[in-house]
Design an enzyme around this catalytic site. Sequence first.
Site, PDB file in Angstrom:
ATOM      1  N   ILE A  11       0.889  -1.289  -0.274  1.00  8.79           N
ATOM      2  CA  ILE A  11      -0.483   0.032   0.066  1.00  8.79           C
ATOM      3  C   ILE A  11       1.376   1.014  -0.368  1.00  8.79           C
ATOM      4  CG2 ILE A  11      -0.451   0.197   2.766  1.00  8.79           C
ATOM      5  CD1 ILE A  11      -2.736   0.208  -0.390  1.00  8.79           C
ATOM      6  N   SER A  22      11.919   0.872   6.795  1.00  5.35           N
ATOM      7  CA  SER A  22      11.448  -0.198   6.223  1.00  5.35           C
ATOM      8  C   SER A  22      13.338  -1.419   6.261  1.00  5.35           C
ATOM      9  CB  SER A  22      11.600  -0.448   4.464  1.00  5.35           C
ATOM     10  OG  SER A  22       9.519  -0.871   4.859  1.00  5.35           O
ATOM     11  N   ARG A  23      12.364  -2.293   6.274  1.00  7.25           N
ATOM     12  CA  ARG A  23      14.176  -3.192   6.804  1.00  7.25           C
ATOM     13  C   ARG A  23      14.226  -4.155   5.638  1.00  7.25           C
ATOM     14  NH1 ARG A  23      10.083  -7.315  10.125  1.00  7.25           N
ATOM     15  NH2 ARG A  23       9.288  -6.789   8.414  1.00  7.25           N
ATOM     16  N   ASP A  30     -10.180  -8.151   6.699  1.00  2.48           N
ATOM     17  CA  ASP A  30      -8.713  -6.773   5.972  1.00  2.48           C
ATOM     18  C   ASP A  30      -9.639  -5.753   5.093  1.00  2.48           C
ATOM     19  OD1 ASP A  30      -6.192  -5.580   6.734  1.00  2.48           O
ATOM     20  OD2 ASP A  30      -6.003  -6.193   3.923  1.00  2.48           O
ATOM     21  N   LYS A  48      -5.220   1.893   7.704  1.00  3.42           N
ATOM     22  CA  LYS A  48      -6.313   1.050   7.894  1.00  3.42           C
ATOM     23  C   LYS A  48      -6.124  -0.424   8.612  1.00  3.42           C
ATOM     24  CE  LYS A  48      -7.433  -1.612   4.685  1.00  3.42           C
ATOM     25  NZ  LYS A  48      -8.132  -2.826   5.014  1.00  3.42           N
TER      26      LYS A  48
END
Length: 307
Positions: free
Chosen positions: A11, A33-34, A165, A87
Amino acid sequence: MKVALVGIGKIALDQHVPAISNSPDWDLAATVSRHGSIDGIEAFTDLGTLLDTRPDIRVISLCVPPVPRFDYAMQALAAGRHVMLEKPPGATLAECHALERAAQEAGLSIYATWHSREADMVGAAKAWLADKTLRKLTVTWKEDVRRWHPGQAWIWEPGGLGVFDPGINALSIVTEILPVDIHVTGAMLEIPQNCQTPIAAELRFHHPAGADVSGVFDWRQDGDQIWEIEAITDAGTLTLRDGGALMEIDGVISGEAAPLAGEYPRLYAKMAELVSRGGRDMDLRPMTLVTDALALGHRVQTDPFND
Ligand code: NAP
């Protein structure tokens, strides 16, 4: 305003990056971010380092899955940053209440975003329904999980919500367009043998004036994908289609069939407005409906799901 995006996955890349890039309000200053990164943008692999070294970035937008979100959000608030939440705003309601309290105590903005509420026709549907008497409302939310969530293991783990979801998007629209609050009275949940979350669900709701309100959610949909809410009233029938991009009232269609178009630009415009006036927006009603469905749900085991 400078914003950092946390969790460079589907997303973030599909919607957040274009919405920020095209906004006059925002400058994408860094990512956390990893594994993920964005060409030309300073990349961190942990949030703490960003918070310590980039005091100029005042806003953190979290695009990680729901379970890890609370720790990231608390860390950002503790460091005096405003927070925007994908969300659902947390894995549990208690987490969301704790985040809202923490933001309030620190005088910071926090925004529990519900992108589907920003779909083109949701505002018009709300306005049309405002003075009608609702008789029946039916949610039909059927999509192919393999198409929209390829390889996402977290959706099947505890806290991942399964079919809710996407289903929570429908409930975010319903709670927005109805002038009264509804609550869940019963649920049937189909859970694959090898998963922790439902692949399909049927919900029934109490409506304070006695309207018949129900929803069907299914992640096994082949062919046409269906994201519809039909409201039958004393003065005609309204149907939101394509996740709220189209509205049909008694056969007359308005809007353009472009699901998600405009939703994320509107979320970022709202976040800019919240930060500029020191506001907070944490409407937890969609999440309450989902957690109540999980609490009341009659569970039925179904075929294993293999991605
Ligand atoms: P995703 O691609 O699977 O995950 C986003 C990123 O979060 C991952 O790439 C990962 O990046 C990071 N992450 C941090 N901790 C993680 C953990 N414990 N487990 C897994 N990933 C972790 O998910 P997504 O589809 O973007 O969804 C993220 C959120 O956006 C969800 O709450 C979802 O409901 C919401 N959303 C998704 C869509 C959609 O169409 N996919 C639409 C609207 C909203 P690193 O490994 O690099 O840290």
